[in-house]
Motif scaffolding. Structure first.
Motif, PDB file in Angstrom:
ATOM      1  N   SER A  28       0.766  -1.377  -0.070  1.00  0.00           N
ATOM      2  CA  SER A  28      -0.164  -0.086   0.000  1.00  0.00           C
ATOM      3  C   SER A  28       0.735   1.430   0.016  1.00  0.00           C
ATOM      4  O   SER A  28       0.365   2.393  -0.279  1.00  0.00           O
ATOM      5  CB  SER A  28      -0.866  -0.024   1.155  1.00  0.00           C
ATOM      6  N   THR A  72       5.984  -6.423  -9.783  1.00  0.00           N
ATOM      7  CA  THR A  72       4.470  -6.477  -9.430  1.00  0.00           C
ATOM      8  C   THR A  72       3.882  -5.287 -10.325  1.00  0.00           C
ATOM      9  O   THR A  72       2.850  -5.411 -11.232  1.00  0.00           O
ATOM     10  CB  THR A  72       3.944  -6.209  -8.278  1.00  0.00           C
ATOM     11  N   SER A  95       1.357  -5.720 -13.863  1.00  0.00           N
ATOM     12  CA  SER A  95       0.332  -5.338 -14.165  1.00  0.00           C
ATOM     13  C   SER A  95      -0.021  -4.321 -15.330  1.00  0.00           C
ATOM     14  O   SER A  95      -0.958  -4.371 -15.921  1.00  0.00           O
ATOM     15  CB  SER A  95      -0.094  -4.329 -12.742  1.00  0.00           C
ATOM     16  N   THR A 123      -2.316  -5.373 -18.859  1.00  0.00           N
ATOM     17  CA  THR A 123      -3.224  -4.405 -19.739  1.00  0.00           C
ATOM     18  C   THR A 123      -2.625  -3.580 -20.525  1.00  0.00           C
ATOM     19  O   THR A 123      -2.635  -2.159 -20.329  1.00  0.00           O
ATOM     20  CB  THR A 123      -4.219  -3.659 -18.821  1.00  0.00           C
ATOM     21  N   GLN A 158      -8.483   7.400 -12.057  1.00  0.00           N
ATOM     22  CA  GLN A 158      -9.073   6.099 -11.939  1.00  0.00           C
ATOM     23  C   GLN A 158      -8.583   5.185 -10.999  1.00  0.00           C
ATOM     24  O   GLN A 158      -9.213   4.530  -9.994  1.00  0.00           O
ATOM     25  CB  GLN A 158      -9.305   5.409 -13.219  1.00  0.00           C
ATOM     26  N   ALA A 159      -7.193   5.145 -10.857  1.00  0.00           N
ATOM     27  CA  ALA A 159      -6.517   4.435 -10.000  1.00  0.00           C
ATOM     28  C   ALA A 159      -6.533   5.031  -8.545  1.00  0.00           C
ATOM     29  O   ALA A 159      -6.721   4.106  -7.410  1.00  0.00           O
ATOM     30  CB  ALA A 159      -4.893   4.214 -10.204  1.00  0.00           C
ATOM     31  N   THR A 211      -9.920   4.163  -7.272  1.00  0.00           N
ATOM     32  CA  THR A 211     -10.032   2.606  -6.842  1.00  0.00           C
ATOM     33  C   THR A 211      -9.314   2.398  -5.548  1.00  0.00           C
ATOM     34  O   THR A 211      -9.285   1.284  -5.407  1.00  0.00           O
ATOM     35  CB  THR A 211     -10.176   2.081  -7.857  1.00  0.00           C
ATOM     36  N   GLU A 212      -8.363   3.232  -5.277  1.00  0.00           N
ATOM     37  CA  GLU A 212      -7.133   3.177  -4.316  1.00  0.00           C
ATOM     38  C   GLU A 212      -6.362   1.927  -4.783  1.00  0.00           C
ATOM     39  O   GLU A 212      -5.940   1.127  -3.888  1.00  0.00           O
ATOM     40  CB  GLU A 212      -7.921   2.790  -2.953  1.00  0.00           C
ATOM     41  N   ASN A 213      -6.105   1.906  -6.094  1.00  0.00           N
ATOM     42  CA  ASN A 213      -5.296   0.791  -6.457  1.00  0.00           C
ATOM     43  C   ASN A 213      -3.797   1.499  -6.674  1.00  0.00           C
ATOM     44  O   ASN A 213      -3.463   1.918  -7.747  1.00  0.00           O
ATOM     45  CB  ASN A 213      -5.733   0.380  -7.984  1.00  0.00           C
ATOM     46  N   VAL A 214      -3.024   0.934  -5.886  1.00  0.00           N
ATOM     47  CA  VAL A 214      -1.746   1.710  -5.586  1.00  0.00           C
ATOM     48  C   VAL A 214      -0.893   0.893  -6.649  1.00  0.00           C
ATOM     49  O   VAL A 214      -0.123   1.912  -7.425  1.00  0.00           O
ATOM     50  CB  VAL A 214      -1.063   1.468  -4.186  1.00  0.00           C
ATOM     51  N   VAL A 215      -1.020  -0.012  -7.163  1.00  0.00           N
ATOM     52  CA  VAL A 215      -0.190  -0.460  -8.208  1.00  0.00           C
ATOM     53  C   VAL A 215      -0.567   0.274  -9.629  1.00  0.00           C
ATOM     54  O   VAL A 215       0.520   0.588 -10.329  1.00  0.00           O
ATOM     55  CB  VAL A 215      -0.386  -1.978  -8.411  1.00  0.00           C
ATOM     56  N   ALA A 216      -1.811   0.280  -9.866  1.00  0.00           N
ATOM     57  CA  ALA A 216      -2.068   1.235 -10.850  1.00  0.00           C
ATOM     58  C   ALA A 216      -1.660   2.692 -11.012  1.00  0.00           C
ATOM     59  O   ALA A 216      -1.412   3.125 -11.709  1.00  0.00           O
ATOM     60  CB  ALA A 216      -3.684   0.992 -11.065  1.00  0.00           C
TER      61      ALA A 216
END
Length: 273
Positions: A56, A63, A67, A71, A231-232, A235-240
């Motif tokens: 996080s 990783t 990712s 995509t 967008q990341a 959505t709290e998408n740390v990797v994105a």
């Protein structure tokens, strides 16, 4: 000289011919860059594993790359869209800045009347200006390019003016004595003298135009690195988030490198000095 010494010289001659030639300068720089990137990647990956950093806060580089590879279309489309917005804003802002700097240099009354307005315009936060531009032009590529233009033209204008004012008056007088016109003075003396100063602003503007394009995408769009980042975040998408940041860093670094290469090509006398 003895026969033995002569034989040694003859034997050494092919050996000298087989010595490896020095690498070209750009290959050495590229090799150093690749080594630096590889070292950074290893340190990043190793530090996350060694210190047990939570994903996080900082995911592993492997990783993030996996990712992005899962995509690729989203990142490629976003990269190209943001590149187009950045490039349009940079080119138009740079050209406008150079032309305006020349006009300010030639017409002092125009400078005293318009330059303060330019200064005031730069005190407006880009977020506030971006909202206005999107209302005017909608969520289009043009709107994002206008925001990139807004962040680009001012430093180029200022540095063009400073570079032109730094021309030696004695050189101007010498060219005047040979009958040089204003146009000849500009193209053969003043602009070449100002080019190093102009490129300082262009290198800065290469980063600022990217910032403007990404910020413009935050007001609403479907494609772009700014869209991926927003967008990341939602959505709290740390990797994105890190993936979008790496893509933006790649774009910004590549753009800066192109401008710096153009500077070395066009302002070669500055490197010689």
């Amino acid at each position: 000289m003895s026969a033995g010494s002569t034989a040694l010289l003859v034997e050494d001659e092919p050996a000298r011919g087989l010595r490896p030639t020095a690498l070209p300068d750009f290959l050495r720089k590229a090799a150093r860059l690749l080594l630096g990137l590889a070292a950074t990647a290893l340190i990043w990956e190793g530090a996350v594993r060694l210190f047990g950093i939570r994903p996080s806060y900082l995911p592993r580089l492997s990783t993030i790359l996996m990712s992005m590879a899962a995509t690729p279309r989203a990142y490629v489309d976003g990269f190209l869209r943001t590149l187009a917005e950045t490039l349009i804003g940079f080119v138009t802002g740079g050209a406008f800045g150079v032309l305006t700097g020349i006009a300010f240099f030639r017409m002092r009354a125009l400078r005293e009347m318009v330059f303060p307005i330019f200064v005031v315009s730069q005190t407006i936060p880009v977020i506030a200006f971006g909202a206005l531009v999107v209302l005017w032009f909608g969520n289009t590529l043009l709107a994002k390019a206008v925001i990139a233009f807004y962040l680009t033209f001012f430093p180029v204008t200022v540095n063009t003016l400073l570079g032109l004012e730094a021309v030696d008056p004695q050189q101007v007088a010498l060219m005047r004595s040979f009958g040089a016109s204003n146009r000849q003075l500009l193209l053969r003396l003043q602009l070449p003298t100002a080019l190093p100063q102009i490129f300082v602003a262009l290198r800065l503007a290469s980063s600022l135009s990217l910032v403007g394009a990404i910020v413009g995408e935050w007001f609403g769009d479907t494609t772009g690195l700014g869209v991926l980042l927003l967008q990341a975040m939602f959505t709290e998408n740390v990797v994105a988030i890190w993936g979008a940041l790496l893509a933006a860093a790649l774009l910004g670094t590549g753009f800066y490198a192109v401008v710096a290469a153009a500077e070395r090509r066009l302002v070669f006398w500055s490197a010689e000095q």
